[in-house]
Design a protein around this motif. Structure first.
Motif, PDB file in Angstrom:
ATOM      1  N   MET A   1       0.821  -1.191   0.000  1.00  0.00           N
ATOM      2  CA  MET A   1       0.000   0.000   0.000  1.00  0.00           C
ATOM      3  C   MET A   1       0.868   1.259   0.000  1.00  0.00           C
ATOM      4  SD  MET A   1      -3.307   0.595   0.133  1.00  0.00           S
ATOM      5  CE  MET A   1      -3.249   1.852  -1.054  1.00  0.00           C
ATOM      6  N   ARG A   2       1.987   1.175   0.686  1.00  0.00           N
ATOM      7  CA  ARG A   2       2.885   2.319   0.777  1.00  0.00           C
ATOM      8  C   ARG A   2       3.355   2.766  -0.619  1.00  0.00           C
ATOM      9  NH1 ARG A   2       5.712   0.998   4.955  1.00  0.00           N
ATOM     10  NH2 ARG A   2       5.184   2.778   6.228  1.00  0.00           N
ATOM     11  N   THR A   3       3.752   1.815  -1.454  1.00  0.00           N
ATOM     12  CA  THR A   3       4.232   2.179  -2.796  1.00  0.00           C
ATOM     13  C   THR A   3       3.101   2.691  -3.678  1.00  0.00           C
ATOM     14  OG1 THR A   3       4.015  -0.103  -3.548  1.00  0.00           O
ATOM     15  CG2 THR A   3       6.171   0.574  -2.744  1.00  0.00           C
ATOM     16  N   GLU A   4       1.903   2.172  -3.514  1.00  0.00           N
ATOM     17  CA  GLU A   4       0.780   2.663  -4.310  1.00  0.00           C
ATOM     18  C   GLU A   4       0.475   4.119  -3.989  1.00  0.00           C
ATOM     19  OE1 GLU A   4      -2.818   0.322  -4.790  1.00  0.00           O
ATOM     20  OE2 GLU A   4      -1.699  -1.456  -4.198  1.00  0.00           O
ATOM     21  N   ILE A   5       0.468   4.453  -2.703  1.00  0.00           N
ATOM     22  CA  ILE A   5       0.205   5.839  -2.312  1.00  0.00           C
ATOM     23  C   ILE A   5       1.317   6.747  -2.831  1.00  0.00           C
ATOM     24  CG2 ILE A   5      -0.032   7.428  -0.364  1.00  0.00           C
ATOM     25  CD1 ILE A   5      -1.289   5.116   1.220  1.00  0.00           C
ATOM     26  N   TRP A   6       2.561   6.292  -2.675  1.00  0.00           N
ATOM     27  CA  TRP A   6       3.694   7.095  -3.138  1.00  0.00           C
ATOM     28  C   TRP A   6       3.646   7.292  -4.654  1.00  0.00           C
ATOM     29  CZ3 TRP A   6       6.922  10.450  -1.302  1.00  0.00           C
ATOM     30  CH2 TRP A   6       8.042  10.796  -2.048  1.00  0.00           C
ATOM     31  N   ASP A   7       3.378   6.223  -5.390  1.00  0.00           N
ATOM     32  CA  ASP A   7       3.301   6.328  -6.851  1.00  0.00           C
ATOM     33  C   ASP A   7       2.181   7.267  -7.281  1.00  0.00           C
ATOM     34  OD1 ASP A   7       5.418   4.601  -7.061  1.00  0.00           O
ATOM     35  OD2 ASP A   7       4.204   2.843  -7.575  1.00  0.00           O
ATOM     36  N   ALA A   8       1.031   7.181  -6.631  1.00  0.00           N
ATOM     37  CA  ALA A   8      -0.094   8.066  -6.963  1.00  0.00           C
ATOM     38  C   ALA A   8       0.254   9.509  -6.621  1.00  0.00           C
ATOM     39  CB  ALA A   8      -1.346   7.626  -6.220  1.00  0.00           C
ATOM     40  N   LEU A   9       0.969   9.715  -5.529  1.00  0.00           N
ATOM     41  CA  LEU A   9       1.391  11.053  -5.123  1.00  0.00           C
ATOM     42  C   LEU A   9       2.319  11.663  -6.175  1.00  0.00           C
ATOM     43  CD1 LEU A   9       1.412  13.124  -2.708  1.00  0.00           C
ATOM     44  CD2 LEU A   9       3.460  11.952  -1.942  1.00  0.00           C
ATOM     45  N   ILE A  10       3.296  10.892  -6.607  1.00  0.00           N
ATOM     46  CA  ILE A  10       4.237  11.367  -7.627  1.00  0.00           C
ATOM     47  C   ILE A  10       3.517  11.610  -8.953  1.00  0.00           C
ATOM     48  CG2 ILE A  10       6.289  10.738  -8.975  1.00  0.00           C
ATOM     49  CD1 ILE A  10       6.826  11.481  -6.037  1.00  0.00           C
ATOM     50  N   ASP A  11       2.616  10.711  -9.321  1.00  0.00           N
ATOM     51  CA  ASP A  11       1.870  10.852 -10.565  1.00  0.00           C
ATOM     52  C   ASP A  11       1.000  12.105 -10.548  1.00  0.00           C
ATOM     53  OD1 ASP A  11       0.931   9.832 -13.168  1.00  0.00           O
ATOM     54  OD2 ASP A  11      -0.980   9.631 -12.102  1.00  0.00           O
ATOM     55  N   ALA A  12       0.345  12.378  -9.429  1.00  0.00           N
ATOM     56  CA  ALA A  12      -0.508  13.568  -9.332  1.00  0.00           C
ATOM     57  C   ALA A  12       0.331  14.836  -9.473  1.00  0.00           C
ATOM     58  CB  ALA A  12      -1.264  13.570  -8.009  1.00  0.00           C
ATOM     59  N   LYS A  13       1.477  14.866  -8.822  1.00  0.00           N
ATOM     60  CA  LYS A  13       2.342  16.049  -8.910  1.00  0.00           C
ATOM     61  C   LYS A  13       2.890  16.222 -10.313  1.00  0.00           C
ATOM     62  CE  LYS A  13       4.320  19.583  -7.089  1.00  0.00           C
ATOM     63  NZ  LYS A  13       3.504  20.706  -6.656  1.00  0.00           N
ATOM     64  N   PHE A  14       3.316  15.122 -10.933  1.00  0.00           N
ATOM     65  CA  PHE A  14       3.845  15.194 -12.298  1.00  0.00           C
ATOM     66  C   PHE A  14       2.762  15.669 -13.268  1.00  0.00           C
ATOM     67  CE2 PHE A  14       4.321  13.251 -16.479  1.00  0.00           C
ATOM     68  CZ  PHE A  14       5.526  13.804 -16.871  1.00  0.00           C
ATOM     69  N   THR A  15       1.576  15.109 -13.164  1.00  0.00           N
ATOM     70  CA  THR A  15       0.493  15.485 -14.074  1.00  0.00           C
ATOM     71  C   THR A  15       0.124  16.943 -13.903  1.00  0.00           C
ATOM     72  OG1 THR A  15      -0.348  13.222 -13.997  1.00  0.00           O
ATOM     73  CG2 THR A  15      -1.841  14.899 -14.833  1.00  0.00           C
ATOM     74  N   GLN A  16       0.051  17.402 -12.659  1.00  0.00           N
ATOM     75  CA  GLN A  16      -0.266  18.796 -12.403  1.00  0.00           C
ATOM     76  C   GLN A  16       0.804  19.712 -13.008  1.00  0.00           C
ATOM     77  OE1 GLN A  16       0.126  19.971  -8.332  1.00  0.00           O
ATOM     78  NE2 GLN A  16       0.017  22.124  -8.846  1.00  0.00           N
ATOM     79  N   THR A  17       2.060  19.405 -12.751  1.00  0.00           N
ATOM     80  CA  THR A  17       3.162  20.235 -13.238  1.00  0.00           C
ATOM     81  C   THR A  17       3.249  20.212 -14.755  1.00  0.00           C
ATOM     82  OG1 THR A  17       4.368  19.758 -11.204  1.00  0.00           O
ATOM     83  CG2 THR A  17       5.644  20.642 -13.039  1.00  0.00           C
ATOM     84  N   TYR A  18       3.127  19.035 -15.348  1.00  0.00           N
ATOM     85  CA  TYR A  18       3.209  18.914 -16.806  1.00  0.00           C
ATOM     86  C   TYR A  18       2.075  19.680 -17.484  1.00  0.00           C
ATOM     87  CZ  TYR A  18       3.238  16.950 -21.473  1.00  0.00           C
ATOM     88  OH  TYR A  18       3.255  16.815 -22.829  1.00  0.00           O
ATOM     89  N   THR A  19       0.858  19.520 -16.973  1.00  0.00           N
ATOM     90  CA  THR A  19      -0.288  20.208 -17.572  1.00  0.00           C
ATOM     91  C   THR A  19      -0.140  21.717 -17.431  1.00  0.00           C
ATOM     92  OG1 THR A  19      -1.671  18.310 -16.978  1.00  0.00           O
ATOM     93  CG2 THR A  19      -2.810  20.311 -17.617  1.00  0.00           C
ATOM     94  N   GLU A  20       0.348  22.152 -16.289  1.00  0.00           N
ATOM     95  CA  GLU A  20       0.549  23.586 -16.058  1.00  0.00           C
ATOM     96  C   GLU A  20       1.601  24.159 -17.002  1.00  0.00           C
ATOM     97  OE1 GLU A  20       0.813  26.371 -12.081  1.00  0.00           O
ATOM     98  OE2 GLU A  20       1.155  24.230 -11.931  1.00  0.00           O
ATOM     99  N   MET A  21       2.705  23.455 -17.160  1.00  0.00           N
ATOM    100  CA  MET A  21       3.762  23.934 -18.055  1.00  0.00           C
ATOM    101  C   MET A  21       3.310  23.918 -19.513  1.00  0.00           C
ATOM    102  SD  MET A  21       7.074  22.170 -16.267  1.00  0.00           S
ATOM    103  CE  MET A  21       8.235  22.738 -17.489  1.00  0.00           C
ATOM    104  N   THR A  22       2.579  22.884 -19.904  1.00  0.00           N
ATOM    105  CA  THR A  22       2.062  22.807 -21.266  1.00  0.00           C
ATOM    106  C   THR A  22       1.092  23.939 -21.546  1.00  0.00           C
ATOM    107  OG1 THR A  22       2.297  20.407 -21.234  1.00  0.00           O
ATOM    108  CG2 THR A  22       0.859  21.332 -22.915  1.00  0.00           C
ATOM    109  N   CYS A  23       0.211  24.179 -20.607  1.00  0.00           N
ATOM    110  CA  CYS A  23      -0.774  25.250 -20.752  1.00  0.00           C
ATOM    111  C   CYS A  23      -0.085  26.607 -20.854  1.00  0.00           C
ATOM    112  CB  CYS A  23      -1.744  25.209 -19.574  1.00  0.00           C
ATOM    113  SG  CYS A  23      -3.174  26.265 -19.760  1.00  0.00           S
TER     114      CYS A  23
END
Length: 134
Positions: free
Chosen positions: A1-23
């Motif tokens: 469970m620990r790795t799933e939460i961590w992976d989702a956390l990293i994915d959310a931050k990456f998606t937010q940052t990537y979308t913001e930079m693209t926009c």
């Protein structure tokens, strides 16, 4: 469970940052095209008249520049997002920012043993269910 939460956390931050930079980059290019279009559309006729005295080739170049700029103006909505698309991107950015904050809070509580793995799993899947709302 620990790795799933961590992976989702990293994915959310990456998606937010990537979308913001693209926009931001799309907005910058779109603004540049609009400024370029305004400058050349307004000055194309004046430039052609001023250059007519210089010879027959320069007014033709000015006309082609004006045609190219106007063509770019009509093609740019197909190449770059519209204002409606920017509003959608802003909603996606806000969604992933909120998701990141929720996952970060969950991660900190789980790492500090404030909650059990069962509670963390339930909260994690509750957060993941919100992905379907986008």
């Amino acid at each position: 469970m620990r790795t799933e939460i961590w992976d989702a956390l990293i994915d959310a931050k990456f998606t937010q940052t990537y979308t913001e930079m693209t926009c931001q980059s799309y907005r910058k290019v779109s603004r540049s095209i609009n400024v370029f279009t305004v400058i050349f559309s307004g000055s194309g006729g004046i430039m052609g008249l001023a250059l007519w005295k210089q010879g027959p080739l320069l007014p033709v170049i000015a006309c082609f520049l004006t045609v190219a700029v106007q063509s770019l103006k009509h093609i740019s909505p197909k190449l770059f997002p519209t204002d409606k698309d920017y509003r959608k991107m802003d909603k996606v950015i806000a969604f992933y920012h909120a998701k990141y904050n929720e996952l970060h809070s969950l991660w900190l509580r789980f790492e500090s043993d404030e909650i059990t793995e069962a509670v963390a799993r339930k909260e994690y899947f509750d957060i993941e269910k919100k992905d379907k709302t986008i």
